[in-house]
Design an enzyme around this catalytic site. Structure first.
Site, PDB file in Angstrom:
ATOM      1  N   ARG A   1      -4.356   6.324  -7.946  1.00  0.00           N
ATOM      2  CA  ARG A   1      -4.145   7.826  -7.931  1.00  0.00           C
ATOM      3  C   ARG A   1      -3.963   8.548  -9.300  1.00  0.00           C
ATOM      4  O   ARG A   1      -4.530   9.464  -9.821  1.00  0.00           O
ATOM      5  CB  ARG A   1      -3.061   8.117  -7.030  1.00  0.00           C
TER       6      ARG A   1
ATOM      7  N   LEU B   1       0.918  -1.221  -0.092  1.00  0.00           N
ATOM      8  CA  LEU B   1      -0.190  -0.048   0.089  1.00  0.00           C
ATOM      9  C   LEU B   1       0.853   1.267   0.032  1.00  0.00           C
ATOM     10  O   LEU B   1       1.900   1.444   0.816  1.00  0.00           O
ATOM     11  CB  LEU B   1      -0.940   0.164   1.188  1.00  0.00           C
ATOM     12  N   ASP B   2       0.525   2.266  -0.560  1.00  0.00           N
ATOM     13  CA  ASP B   2       1.323   3.525  -0.714  1.00  0.00           C
ATOM     14  C   ASP B   2       1.234   4.169   0.678  1.00  0.00           C
ATOM     15  O   ASP B   2       0.446   3.820   1.425  1.00  0.00           O
ATOM     16  CB  ASP B   2       0.571   4.490  -1.617  1.00  0.00           C
ATOM     17  N   ARG B   3       2.209   4.693   0.991  1.00  0.00           N
ATOM     18  CA  ARG B   3       2.379   5.389   2.243  1.00  0.00           C
ATOM     19  C   ARG B   3       1.193   6.073   2.772  1.00  0.00           C
ATOM     20  O   ARG B   3       0.799   5.859   3.932  1.00  0.00           O
ATOM     21  CB  ARG B   3       3.853   6.362   2.502  1.00  0.00           C
TER      22      ARG B   3
ATOM     23  N   THR C   1      -1.853   5.842   1.951  1.00  0.00           N
ATOM     24  CA  THR C   1      -3.106   4.964   1.670  1.00  0.00           C
ATOM     25  C   THR C   1      -3.360   4.175   2.945  1.00  0.00           C
ATOM     26  O   THR C   1      -2.345   3.642   3.626  1.00  0.00           O
ATOM     27  CB  THR C   1      -3.033   3.996   0.504  1.00  0.00           C
TER      28      THR C   1
END
Length: 257
Positions: free
Chosen positions: A179, A66-68, A70
């Protein structure tokens, strides 16, 4: 560009969503890195280590990312063999992922974004990678849940500002896919400091006190690699997100989403 991590240290807490002999799933807060990264060598808190501490020190193996900024469901394996099986399931698109995102504008009621994405390379971590690789296939389907028009002129072109809440279903797993896809659709996710709209990000910070990316990894659905039973793990939206929804006039309980 503002840093993506803006949460206070006290907010960066993991909660356990599921655990058995082979798997553990946690709710990752926005602002927390999954593992140590060259991108922020000063950071000392990581979801992997915090999950390990949460379950008594047992080693965990990441199977997706997961992106930071998110938040939401983050799944780990407790065994390297299980980790390989789950990683393969993600690669083979056998894991169903659902996200919620608050975006700028009134998004279409539903749709499919089939837009290949060039690989995003990190200057340090991907220094040896080929920057000329062709774009990779990337597909996201979406469905609009709610919309709102606010009496605030965030843009000089419009006397009001419109926003939508959408449910996103990524069919592929490219870096920053959701995104980038929503930005491609001209409905960037609010709070996105890389692919978003700074004016609307500032408005949500100043007007609602919201300093996070409004993207939540809501559910993961897959077949258990050992028990062979269907699994559906869901992360709560949390009180900060639900309070924001209430201020926008949307339903404000977990069961509504």
């Amino acid at each position: 560009m503002m840093p993506e991590q803006t949460r206070e240290e006290s907010d960066l807490k993991l909660t356990l969503l599921y655990q058995d002999e082979w798997l553990v799933a946690v709710n990752k807060p926005s602002g927390l890195l999954v593992h140590r990264s060259w991108l922020d060598k000063a950071e000392t808190r990581f979801a992997m280590q915090m999950t390990r501490d949460l379950i008594g020190g047992r080693h965990v193996y990441p199977v997706h990312r997961l992106d930071r900024p998110t938040s939401g469901v983050l799944l780990f394996a407790l065994d390297p063999v299980i980790a390989r099986a789950l990683t393969e399931a993600f690669t083979q698109r056998q894991v169903h992922k659902e996200y919620l995102a608050l975006v700028r504008g009134w998004a279409p009621e539903q749709g499919v974004i089939d837009y290949p994405l060039k690989e995003l390379l990190d200057k340090i971590a991907d220094a040896m990678s080929n920057p000329d690789r062709p774009a990779q296939d990337a597909v996201t389907t979406f469905r609009r849940l709610h919309q709102v028009e606010l009496p605030h002129a965030v843009s000089k072109k419009h006397p009001t500002s419109r926003y939508s809440l959408v449910r996103l279903f990524p069919k592929t797993g490219r870096k920053h896919q959701l995104r980038r896809h929503m930005d491609h659709l001209f409905h960037p996710i609010v709070g996105d400091t890389t692919h978003g709209d700074g004016r609307h990000n500032r408005f949500f910070r100043d007007h609602f006190g919201c300093e996070r990316l409004l993207l939540v990894a809501r559910t993961l659905s897959f077949t258990h690699p050992v028990l062979k039973v269907p699994m559906r793990i869901q992360a709560p939206l949390g009180q900060d997100v639900l309070r924001l929804f209430a201020e926008l006039g949307w339903p404000a309980s977990e069961s509504d989403y």
